[in-house]
Design a protein around this motif. Structure first.
Motif, PDB file in Angstrom:
ATOM      1  N   ALA A  91       0.858  -1.180   0.000  1.00  0.00           N
ATOM      2  CA  ALA A  91       0.000   0.000   0.000  1.00  0.00           C
ATOM      3  C   ALA A  91       0.895   1.230   0.000  1.00  0.00           C
ATOM      4  CB  ALA A  91      -0.906   0.013   1.224  1.00  0.00           C
ATOM      5  N   PRO A  92       0.576   2.226  -0.810  1.00  0.00           N
ATOM      6  CA  PRO A  92       1.356   3.465  -0.781  1.00  0.00           C
ATOM      7  C   PRO A  92       1.085   4.206   0.533  1.00  0.00           C
ATOM      8  CG  PRO A  92      -0.516   3.691  -2.255  1.00  0.00           C
ATOM      9  CD  PRO A  92      -0.484   2.260  -1.806  1.00  0.00           C
ATOM     10  N   SER A  93       1.937   5.166   0.827  1.00  0.00           N
ATOM     11  CA  SER A  93       1.850   5.880   2.102  1.00  0.00           C
ATOM     12  C   SER A  93       0.500   6.569   2.296  1.00  0.00           C
ATOM     13  CB  SER A  93       2.983   6.885   2.226  1.00  0.00           C
ATOM     14  OG  SER A  93       2.932   7.813   1.167  1.00  0.00           O
ATOM     15  N   ARG A  94      -0.095   7.045   1.230  1.00  0.00           N
ATOM     16  CA  ARG A  94      -1.394   7.735   1.385  1.00  0.00           C
ATOM     17  C   ARG A  94      -2.480   6.776   1.870  1.00  0.00           C
ATOM     18  NH1 ARG A  94      -0.546  12.745  -0.154  1.00  0.00           N
ATOM     19  NH2 ARG A  94       0.934  13.210  -1.789  1.00  0.00           N
ATOM     20  N   ILE A  95      -2.440   5.534   1.436  1.00  0.00           N
ATOM     21  CA  ILE A  95      -3.388   4.518   1.917  1.00  0.00           C
ATOM     22  C   ILE A  95      -3.051   4.151   3.360  1.00  0.00           C
ATOM     23  CG2 ILE A  95      -4.205   2.145   1.620  1.00  0.00           C
ATOM     24  CD1 ILE A  95      -5.189   4.037  -0.589  1.00  0.00           C
ATOM     25  N   LEU A  96      -1.770   3.936   3.641  1.00  0.00           N
ATOM     26  CA  LEU A  96      -1.360   3.608   5.008  1.00  0.00           C
ATOM     27  C   LEU A  96      -1.762   4.712   5.984  1.00  0.00           C
ATOM     28  CD1 LEU A  96       2.177   2.136   4.275  1.00  0.00           C
ATOM     29  CD2 LEU A  96       0.194   0.873   5.139  1.00  0.00           C
ATOM     30  N   TYR A  97      -1.643   5.953   5.564  1.00  0.00           N
ATOM     31  CA  TYR A  97      -1.972   7.091   6.416  1.00  0.00           C
ATOM     32  C   TYR A  97      -3.443   7.081   6.829  1.00  0.00           C
ATOM     33  CZ  TYR A  97      -2.018  11.924   8.125  1.00  0.00           C
ATOM     34  OH  TYR A  97      -2.143  13.043   8.910  1.00  0.00           O
ATOM     35  N   GLU A  98      -4.302   6.627   5.936  1.00  0.00           N
ATOM     36  CA  GLU A  98      -5.742   6.560   6.244  1.00  0.00           C
ATOM     37  C   GLU A  98      -6.069   5.380   7.142  1.00  0.00           C
ATOM     38  OE1 GLU A  98      -8.096   8.779   5.648  1.00  0.00           O
ATOM     39  OE2 GLU A  98      -6.467  10.022   4.869  1.00  0.00           O
ATOM     40  N   GLY A  99      -5.199   4.415   7.214  1.00  0.00           N
ATOM     41  CA  GLY A  99      -5.446   3.211   8.005  1.00  0.00           C
ATOM     42  C   GLY A  99      -5.644   2.029   7.095  1.00  0.00           C
ATOM     43  N   MET A 100      -5.079   0.922   7.487  1.00  0.00           N
ATOM     44  CA  MET A 100      -5.139  -0.264   6.648  1.00  0.00           C
ATOM     45  C   MET A 100      -5.398  -1.468   7.530  1.00  0.00           C
ATOM     46  SD  MET A 100      -2.320  -1.427   3.895  1.00  0.00           S
ATOM     47  CE  MET A 100      -2.090  -3.155   3.536  1.00  0.00           C
ATOM     48  N   GLY A 102      -5.048  -4.771   9.296  1.00  0.00           N
ATOM     49  CA  GLY A 102      -3.815  -5.437   9.700  1.00  0.00           C
ATOM     50  C   GLY A 102      -2.905  -4.532  10.515  1.00  0.00           C
ATOM     51  N   PHE A 103      -3.270  -3.257  10.594  1.00  0.00           N
ATOM     52  CA  PHE A 103      -2.529  -2.291  11.398  1.00  0.00           C
ATOM     53  C   PHE A 103      -3.512  -1.564  12.319  1.00  0.00           C
ATOM     54  CE2 PHE A 103       0.178  -2.801   7.723  1.00  0.00           C
ATOM     55  CZ  PHE A 103       1.456  -2.802   8.273  1.00  0.00           C
ATOM     56  N   VAL A 116       3.815   7.402   9.468  1.00  0.00           N
ATOM     57  CA  VAL A 116       3.294   7.694   8.133  1.00  0.00           C
ATOM     58  C   VAL A 116       2.813   9.140   8.038  1.00  0.00           C
ATOM     59  CG1 VAL A 116       1.715   6.918   6.326  1.00  0.00           C
ATOM     60  CG2 VAL A 116       2.427   5.305   8.098  1.00  0.00           C
ATOM     61  N   TRP A 117       3.230   9.790   6.972  1.00  0.00           N
ATOM     62  CA  TRP A 117       2.702  11.077   6.542  1.00  0.00           C
ATOM     63  C   TRP A 117       2.045  10.821   5.187  1.00  0.00           C
ATOM     64  CZ3 TRP A 117       7.571  10.513   8.608  1.00  0.00           C
ATOM     65  CH2 TRP A 117       7.923  11.331   9.686  1.00  0.00           C
ATOM     66  N   GLY A 154       3.724  17.880   8.358  1.00  0.00           N
ATOM     67  CA  GLY A 154       2.463  17.680   9.078  1.00  0.00           C
ATOM     68  C   GLY A 154       2.639  16.677  10.197  1.00  0.00           C
ATOM     69  N   ARG A 155       1.546  16.399  10.847  1.00  0.00           N
ATOM     70  CA  ARG A 155       1.574  15.461  11.976  1.00  0.00           C
ATOM     71  C   ARG A 155       1.557  14.027  11.455  1.00  0.00           C
ATOM     72  NH1 ARG A 155      -2.198  16.591  16.789  1.00  0.00           N
ATOM     73  NH2 ARG A 155      -0.273  17.255  17.760  1.00  0.00           N
ATOM     74  N   PRO A 156       2.537  13.231  11.851  1.00  0.00           N
ATOM     75  CA  PRO A 156       2.540  11.836  11.397  1.00  0.00           C
ATOM     76  C   PRO A 156       1.530  11.006  12.175  1.00  0.00           C
ATOM     77  CG  PRO A 156       4.349  12.180  12.900  1.00  0.00           C
ATOM     78  CD  PRO A 156       3.698  13.517  12.703  1.00  0.00           C
ATOM     79  N   ARG A 157       1.205   9.887  11.608  1.00  0.00           N
ATOM     80  CA  ARG A 157       0.389   8.882  12.298  1.00  0.00           C
ATOM     81  C   ARG A 157       1.257   7.654  12.490  1.00  0.00           C
ATOM     82  NH1 ARG A 157      -5.373   9.485   9.093  1.00  0.00           N
ATOM     83  NH2 ARG A 157      -5.746  11.626   9.771  1.00  0.00           N
ATOM     84  N   PHE A 158       0.994   6.946  13.560  1.00  0.00           N
ATOM     85  CA  PHE A 158       1.752   5.749  13.894  1.00  0.00           C
ATOM     86  C   PHE A 158       0.815   4.552  13.845  1.00  0.00           C
ATOM     87  CE2 PHE A 158       3.653   9.330  16.115  1.00  0.00           C
ATOM     88  CZ  PHE A 158       4.969   9.240  15.699  1.00  0.00           C
ATOM     89  N   PHE A 159       1.333   3.438  13.312  1.00  0.00           N
ATOM     90  CA  PHE A 159       0.529   2.231  13.188  1.00  0.00           C
ATOM     91  C   PHE A 159       1.337   1.020  13.654  1.00  0.00           C
ATOM     92  CE2 PHE A 159      -1.246   5.215  10.194  1.00  0.00           C
ATOM     93  CZ  PHE A 159      -2.605   5.076  10.388  1.00  0.00           C
ATOM     94  N   HIS A 160       0.672   0.180  14.434  1.00  0.00           N
ATOM     95  CA  HIS A 160       1.283  -1.045  14.945  1.00  0.00           C
ATOM     96  C   HIS A 160       0.781  -2.221  14.117  1.00  0.00           C
ATOM     97  CE1 HIS A 160       3.178  -3.614  17.900  1.00  0.00           C
ATOM     98  NE2 HIS A 160       2.093  -4.354  17.876  1.00  0.00           N
TER      99      HIS A 160
END
Length: 188
Positions: A91-100, A102-103, A116-117, A154-160
């Motif tokens: 997934a590109p970063s823009r998809i990851l940033y919205e949430g995916m 499995g994370f 992710v930004w 901008g503000r990053p998001r973190f995903f586990h």
């Protein structure tokens, strides 16, 4: 005995990947050079009889031992996770940033979590030092996500990463209802 043999094979493979191999090539014989590892990696550290590297340690060690790559940031992060046995569909970063799927979004990152930004992704190395590793145009670098440059993004998001049980196919995005509930709750 079989478990011990599997560990030896895994460790020998890691030794070759980190210390014994100078480059990782694409699977096709004519493919481009993808990744160059630092030449002076001490592969013997992987042969610790006490414990094996867990997947987070492997992601971080691989990420910090790579100098250059032809992969963009999102392919690079997926490559690191795949090498550690943590599969998810690209997934590109823009998809990851919205949430995916499995994370799980987290607000206090741990080593190995995604940062992710929109337009960039990396892997958190040390949340206390606010560092992450990622593929940049200038090579693979470790940087502070609180530096002026990254704050301007901008503000990053973190995903586990949740693992295989929560991510059986590794490709599904977060559902629109999850997105709507995050938006409504102000978690965006």
């Amino acid at each position: 005995m079989r478990l011990c043999a599997n560990r030896v094979v895994l460790l020998l493979g890691l030794f070759c990947l980190l210390g014994g191999a100078g480059t990782v090539m694409a699977q096709e014989e004519t493919g481009p050079e993808l990744t160059k590892f630092i030449a002076d990696v001490d592969g013997s550290a992987l042969f610790s009889p006490v414990r094996l590297l867990d997947s987070t340690e492997l992601v971080l060690r691989l990420g910090q031992q790579i100098r250059t790559t032809d992969l963009d940031c999102s392919h690079f992060v997926q490559f690191l996770f795949e090498q550690a046995g943590l599969s998810y569909g690209y997934a590109p970063s823009r998809i990851l940033y919205e949430g995916m799927y499995g994370f799980r979004r987290v607000f206090r990152p741990e080593p190995g979590d995604l940062i992710v930004w929109p337009g960039h992704v990396g892997v958190v190395v040390d949340p206390d030092e606010t560092t992450f590793v990622s593929a940049l145009r200038s090579g693979v670098k470790t940087a502070s996500y609180t530096s002026r440059y990254w704050k301007r993004r901008g503000r990053p998001r973190f995903f586990h990463y949740l693992g295989g049980r929560a991510n059986p196919e590794g490709r599904q995005q977060a559902s629109s209802s999850e997105h709507a509930s995050r938006t409504a709750s102000g978690a965006e």
